[in-house]
Motif scaffolding. Structure first.
Motif, PDB file in Angstrom:
ATOM      1  N   LEU A  33      -5.673  16.718   3.646  1.00 64.08           N
ATOM      2  CA  LEU A  33      -6.008  15.579   4.465  1.00 64.08           C
ATOM      3  C   LEU A  33      -6.553  14.700   3.540  1.00 64.08           C
ATOM      4  O   LEU A  33      -6.169  13.376   3.534  1.00 64.08           O
ATOM      5  CB  LEU A  33      -7.100  15.934   5.624  1.00 64.08           C
ATOM      6  N   ILE A  34      -7.375  15.164   2.383  1.00 59.77           N
ATOM      7  CA  ILE A  34      -8.106  14.154   1.474  1.00 59.77           C
ATOM      8  C   ILE A  34      -6.962  13.537   0.630  1.00 59.77           C
ATOM      9  O   ILE A  34      -6.980  12.154   0.544  1.00 59.77           O
ATOM     10  CB  ILE A  34      -8.936  15.069   0.687  1.00 59.77           C
ATOM     11  N   GLU A  35      -5.770  14.417   0.399  1.00 58.24           N
ATOM     12  CA  GLU A  35      -4.701  13.691  -0.322  1.00 58.24           C
ATOM     13  C   GLU A  35      -4.090  12.759   0.347  1.00 58.24           C
ATOM     14  O   GLU A  35      -3.661  11.671  -0.152  1.00 58.24           O
ATOM     15  CB  GLU A  35      -3.688  14.663  -0.793  1.00 58.24           C
ATOM     16  N   GLN A  36      -4.024  12.745   1.616  1.00 60.75           N
ATOM     17  CA  GLN A  36      -3.284  11.623   2.594  1.00 60.75           C
ATOM     18  C   GLN A  36      -4.046  10.625   2.764  1.00 60.75           C
ATOM     19  O   GLN A  36      -3.651   9.427   3.199  1.00 60.75           O
ATOM     20  CB  GLN A  36      -2.944  12.368   3.927  1.00 60.75           C
TER      21      GLN A  36
ATOM     22  N   VAL B  48      -9.547   6.321   1.141  1.00 64.26           N
ATOM     23  CA  VAL B  48     -10.184   5.278   2.205  1.00 64.26           C
ATOM     24  C   VAL B  48     -10.636   6.141   3.117  1.00 64.26           C
ATOM     25  O   VAL B  48     -10.655   7.546   3.478  1.00 64.26           O
ATOM     26  CB  VAL B  48      -8.983   4.419   2.902  1.00 64.26           C
ATOM     27  N   HIS B  49     -11.546   5.696   4.074  1.00 58.66           N
ATOM     28  CA  HIS B  49     -12.077   6.205   5.359  1.00 58.66           C
ATOM     29  C   HIS B  49     -10.989   6.719   6.107  1.00 58.66           C
ATOM     30  O   HIS B  49     -10.288   6.045   6.717  1.00 58.66           O
ATOM     31  CB  HIS B  49     -12.952   5.303   6.141  1.00 58.66           C
ATOM     32  N   PRO B  50     -11.144   8.022   6.823  1.00 56.89           N
ATOM     33  CA  PRO B  50     -10.130   8.672   7.556  1.00 56.89           C
ATOM     34  C   PRO B  50     -10.747   8.236   8.991  1.00 56.89           C
ATOM     35  O   PRO B  50     -10.991   9.122   9.852  1.00 56.89           O
ATOM     36  CB  PRO B  50     -10.097   9.950   7.407  1.00 56.89           C
ATOM     37  N   THR B  51     -10.548   7.026   9.365  1.00 60.69           N
ATOM     38  CA  THR B  51     -11.174   6.543  10.753  1.00 60.69           C
ATOM     39  C   THR B  51     -10.360   7.228  11.983  1.00 60.69           C
ATOM     40  O   THR B  51     -11.035   7.428  12.953  1.00 60.69           O
ATOM     41  CB  THR B  51     -11.249   4.856  10.833  1.00 60.69           C
ATOM     42  N   PHE B  52      -9.209   7.533  11.656  1.00 59.94           N
ATOM     43  CA  PHE B  52      -8.506   8.252  12.834  1.00 59.94           C
ATOM     44  C   PHE B  52      -8.950   9.429  12.976  1.00 59.94           C
ATOM     45  O   PHE B  52      -9.231   9.777  14.399  1.00 59.94           O
ATOM     46  CB  PHE B  52      -7.124   8.326  12.362  1.00 59.94           C
TER      47      PHE B  52
ATOM     48  N   VAL C 135       0.773  -1.243   0.022  1.00 60.91           N
ATOM     49  CA  VAL C 135       0.198   0.023   0.018  1.00 60.91           C
ATOM     50  C   VAL C 135       0.804   1.307  -0.081  1.00 60.91           C
ATOM     51  O   VAL C 135       1.836   1.165   0.827  1.00 60.91           O
ATOM     52  CB  VAL C 135      -1.000   0.004   1.078  1.00 60.91           C
ATOM     53  N   THR C 136       0.851   2.101  -1.059  1.00 64.01           N
ATOM     54  CA  THR C 136       1.353   3.454  -0.953  1.00 64.01           C
ATOM     55  C   THR C 136       0.433   4.521  -1.174  1.00 64.01           C
ATOM     56  O   THR C 136      -0.480   4.493  -1.460  1.00 64.01           O
ATOM     57  CB  THR C 136       2.570   2.974  -2.354  1.00 64.01           C
ATOM     58  N   ASN C 137       1.576   5.615  -1.241  1.00 67.84           N
ATOM     59  CA  ASN C 137       0.690   7.118  -1.196  1.00 67.84           C
ATOM     60  C   ASN C 137       1.956   8.112  -1.708  1.00 67.84           C
ATOM     61  O   ASN C 137       2.833   8.164  -0.860  1.00 67.84           O
ATOM     62  CB  ASN C 137       0.137   7.469   0.204  1.00 67.84           C
ATOM     63  N   LEU C 138       1.818   8.358  -2.831  1.00 72.80           N
ATOM     64  CA  LEU C 138       3.149   9.177  -3.294  1.00 72.80           C
ATOM     65  C   LEU C 138       3.041  10.459  -2.506  1.00 72.80           C
ATOM     66  O   LEU C 138       3.982  10.954  -2.702  1.00 72.80           O
ATOM     67  CB  LEU C 138       2.648   9.540  -4.693  1.00 72.80           C
ATOM     68  N   LEU C 139       2.055  10.940  -1.917  1.00 72.20           N
ATOM     69  CA  LEU C 139       2.118  12.070  -1.034  1.00 72.20           C
ATOM     70  C   LEU C 139       2.360  11.987   0.213  1.00 72.20           C
ATOM     71  O   LEU C 139       2.080  12.744   1.370  1.00 72.20           O
ATOM     72  CB  LEU C 139       0.927  13.148  -1.365  1.00 72.20           C
TER      73      LEU C 139
ATOM     74  N   ILE D 254      -5.535  13.844  20.415  1.00 69.19           N
ATOM     75  CA  ILE D 254      -3.946  14.262  19.871  1.00 69.19           C
ATOM     76  C   ILE D 254      -3.305  13.067  19.420  1.00 69.19           C
ATOM     77  O   ILE D 254      -2.882  12.907  18.167  1.00 69.19           O
ATOM     78  CB  ILE D 254      -3.119  14.954  20.736  1.00 69.19           C
ATOM     79  N   GLY D 255      -3.451  12.125  20.200  1.00 70.10           N
ATOM     80  CA  GLY D 255      -2.595  10.820  19.602  1.00 70.10           C
ATOM     81  C   GLY D 255      -2.950  10.045  18.291  1.00 70.10           C
ATOM     82  O   GLY D 255      -2.269   9.591  17.676  1.00 70.10           O
ATOM     83  N   ARG D 256      -4.091  10.259  17.951  1.00 68.89           N
ATOM     84  CA  ARG D 256      -4.934   9.604  16.832  1.00 68.89           C
ATOM     85  C   ARG D 256      -4.387  10.267  15.626  1.00 68.89           C
ATOM     86  O   ARG D 256      -4.266   9.686  14.496  1.00 68.89           O
ATOM     87  CB  ARG D 256      -6.355   9.836  16.699  1.00 68.89           C
ATOM     88  N   TRP D 257      -3.631  11.405  15.826  1.00 67.88           N
ATOM     89  CA  TRP D 257      -2.993  12.184  14.484  1.00 67.88           C
ATOM     90  C   TRP D 257      -1.579  11.469  14.291  1.00 67.88           C
ATOM     91  O   TRP D 257      -0.886  11.584  13.166  1.00 67.88           O
ATOM     92  CB  TRP D 257      -2.926  13.659  14.881  1.00 67.88           C
ATOM     93  N   GLY D 258      -1.222  10.818  15.296  1.00 64.73           N
ATOM     94  CA  GLY D 258       0.105   9.997  14.917  1.00 64.73           C
ATOM     95  C   GLY D 258      -0.247   8.735  14.002  1.00 64.73           C
ATOM     96  O   GLY D 258       0.571   8.433  12.977  1.00 64.73           O
ATOM     97  N   ASN D 259      -1.548   8.443  14.088  1.00 63.18           N
ATOM     98  CA  ASN D 259      -1.816   7.403  13.220  1.00 63.18           C
ATOM     99  C   ASN D 259      -2.055   7.862  11.569  1.00 63.18           C
ATOM    100  O   ASN D 259      -1.668   7.346  10.577  1.00 63.18           O
ATOM    101  CB  ASN D 259      -3.267   6.825  13.401  1.00 63.18           C
ATOM    102  N   PHE D 260      -2.397   9.260  11.543  1.00 59.47           N
ATOM    103  CA  PHE D 260      -2.406   9.950  10.446  1.00 59.47           C
ATOM    104  C   PHE D 260      -1.200   9.973   9.799  1.00 59.47           C
ATOM    105  O   PHE D 260      -1.049   9.547   8.532  1.00 59.47           O
ATOM    106  CB  PHE D 260      -3.250  11.342  10.587  1.00 59.47           C
ATOM    107  N   VAL D 261      -0.018  10.370  10.457  1.00 56.85           N
ATOM    108  CA  VAL D 261       1.350  10.471   9.769  1.00 56.85           C
ATOM    109  C   VAL D 261       1.968   9.161   9.479  1.00 56.85           C
ATOM    110  O   VAL D 261       2.410   9.061   8.611  1.00 56.85           O
ATOM    111  CB  VAL D 261       2.059  11.147  10.789  1.00 56.85           C
ATOM    112  N   ASN D 262       1.421   8.096  10.432  1.00 57.33           N
ATOM    113  CA  ASN D 262       1.896   6.547   9.835  1.00 57.33           C
ATOM    114  C   ASN D 262       1.203   6.218   8.815  1.00 57.33           C
ATOM    115  O   ASN D 262       1.559   5.031   8.432  1.00 57.33           O
ATOM    116  CB  ASN D 262       1.802   5.913  11.058  1.00 57.33           C
ATOM    117  N   GLN D 263       0.057   6.598   8.281  1.00 62.14           N
ATOM    118  CA  GLN D 263      -0.635   6.162   7.113  1.00 62.14           C
ATOM    119  C   GLN D 263      -1.264   4.806   7.765  1.00 62.14           C
ATOM    120  O   GLN D 263      -1.154   3.730   6.892  1.00 62.14           O
ATOM    121  CB  GLN D 263       0.134   5.931   5.828  1.00 62.14           C
ATOM    122  N   GLU D 264      -1.918   4.890   8.915  1.00 61.28           N
ATOM    123  CA  GLU D 264      -2.372   3.591   9.477  1.00 61.28           C
ATOM    124  C   GLU D 264      -3.895   3.981  10.122  1.00 61.28           C
ATOM    125  O   GLU D 264      -4.250   4.934  10.182  1.00 61.28           O
ATOM    126  CB  GLU D 264      -1.635   3.081  10.664  1.00 61.28           C
TER     127      GLU D 264
END
Length: 293
Positions: A165-168, A178-182, A2-6, A135-145
Motif C-alpha cells: 500500500l505504501i508503494e502505491q 502522499v497521504h492515503p486519504t481514501f 503525476v505518475t507511479n511506476l508501480l 468498499i467503494g473508497r478502494w476504487g479510488n486506490f486503484v485509480n490513484q486518486e
C-alpha cells in the motif's frame, strides 16, 4: 503528469473492445454487499423482501446521475467551455455527496409512495451505506486518486501500513509519497459501522441511527477533505465537501435534539412491526386454527 511506476492497471479485463475497470467492479461490489445487508435487516424489521430491490431500481441510476450533475456543477468553469465532456462519465468525475443527495431524495419519495416511514428505512440502511462507502473508497486506490498532500515514507511506515500500500502512495511529480486519504475515510467509516451495529442492540430512537451516520461521516469527511489535493471548490478556497459536511453535522444534531424534545410517541429501532417471517408464520397458524373450528 503525476505518475507511479508501480501503479495498478485500472483495467481489470476487456469484453471485446470494451475495457472493464477495477473502479466500476469495486463500486459495484460495494453496492451489492450493501444491498444484501440492508435487505436482510429490512426483512427482520418487517418490510417486504422485495422492498430494497424495488428501491434500488430507481436509486442506482438516479444516484449516478446526481453524482455526475454535482461534479459538473462544481467544475462548471471547465464544463461550460467543454459541454461535450459533460456526458463523458467514463472519463471520471462523480461526487459521493451528489450520489447521497440523489439516493436520499429517491428513498424519501419511494417511502412516501409505499407508505413506509422514511426514517425507519434510513435507520435500516445507514450501516449498509457505510459498508458501500468502505468498499467503494478502494476504487479510488486503484485509480490513484482521492489522495492527499506529500508525506514522508517514514510517516506512512509509522501508520503500520503494508509495504504494497505504501508503494502505491508514491504518486508525485516531485518524488514524494502522499497521504492515503481514501484509506483514512474507509477506516473512519469502519469505526462508524461498528458503532451503528452496536446501536441496533441499544435500540436507539427512530431516526437516530441515520442522523448519527450523517454526523459521523460528515465529521470524518470534513477533516479528511482538508488533506486532499483534488477537492471541488465552491468559491476561492472554500471546499464544497467541507461545506456539505458542516450542513450534515448541523442537520443531524438539530434533528436528534428536536425529535428528543418534541416528537411523541417515542418509537425505537426495534419497536413496531414483527419481522415478515414471523408474520407469515402467525398467519399460517391462524388459518390452521380457523380450519379446525
Amino acid at each position: 503528469m503525476v505518475t507511479n511506476l508501480l501503479a495498478i492497471n485500472p483495467v481489470a479485463f476487456h469484453l471485446g473492445p470494451i475495457p472493464v475497470n477495477w473502479y466500476g467492479i469495486i463500486i459495484g461490489l460495494g453496492i451489492v454487499v450493501a444491498y444484501f445487508l440492508a435487505q436482510k435487516e429490512s426483512v427482520r424489521r418487517g418490510l417486504d423482501p422485495e422492498f430494497f430491490a424495488d428501491l434500488l431500481i430507481w436509486a442506482i441510476p438516479i444516484s449516478i446521475l446526481s453524482a455526475r450533475v454535482y461534479y459538473v456543477v462544481m467544475k462548471w468553469d471547465y464544463y461550460s467551455q467543454h459541454p461535450g465532456s459533460i456526458i463523458q462519465i467514463w472519463n471520471g468525475g462523480i461526487a459521493i455527496h451528489g450520489a447521497l443527495i440523489g439516493a436520499f431524495i429517491t428513498a424519501y419519495i419511494f417511502t412516501k409512495k409505499r407508505k413506509v416511514s422514511f426514517l425507519k428505512l434510513a435507520d435500516i440502511a445507514a450501516p449498509s451505506i457505510l459498508v458501500g462507502q468502505i468498499i467503494g473508497r478502494w476504487g479510488n486506490f486503484v485509480n490513484q486518486e482521492a489522495y492527499g498532500g506529500p508525506v514522508s515514507r517514514d510517516f506512512l511506515e509509522s501508520l503500520f501500513l503494508p509495504n504494497w500500500l505504501i508503494e502505491q502512495m508514491y504518486i508525485s511529480e516531485d518524488g514524494n509519497y502522499v497521504h492515503p486519504t481514501f484509506l483514512y475515510e474507509s477506516l473512519w467509516n469502519v469505526v462508524g459501522l461498528v458503532i451503528l451495529l452496536f446501536a441496533r442492540k441499544l435500540n436507539w430512537r427512530r431516526g437516530e441511527m441515520f442522523f448519527f451516520y450523517l454526523i459521523w461521516y460528515s465529521i470524518g469527511r470534513f477533516y479528511i477533505e482538508g488533506l486532499r489535493t483534488d477537492s471541488l471548490y465552491l468559491v476561492g478556497d472554500l471546499r464544497s465537501a467541507q461545506v456539505v459536511s458542516i450542513i450534515g453535522i448541523t442537520v443531524g444534531i438539530i434533528a436528534i435534539v428536536y425529535r428528543r424534545m418534541k416528537v411523541k410517541p417515542v418509537i425505537h429501532y426495534l419497536d413496531e412491526e414483527k419481522p415478515a417471517a414471523t408474520k407469515k408464520k402467525n398467519n399460517t397458524t391462524n388459518k390452521m386454527k380457523s380450519k379446525k373450528k
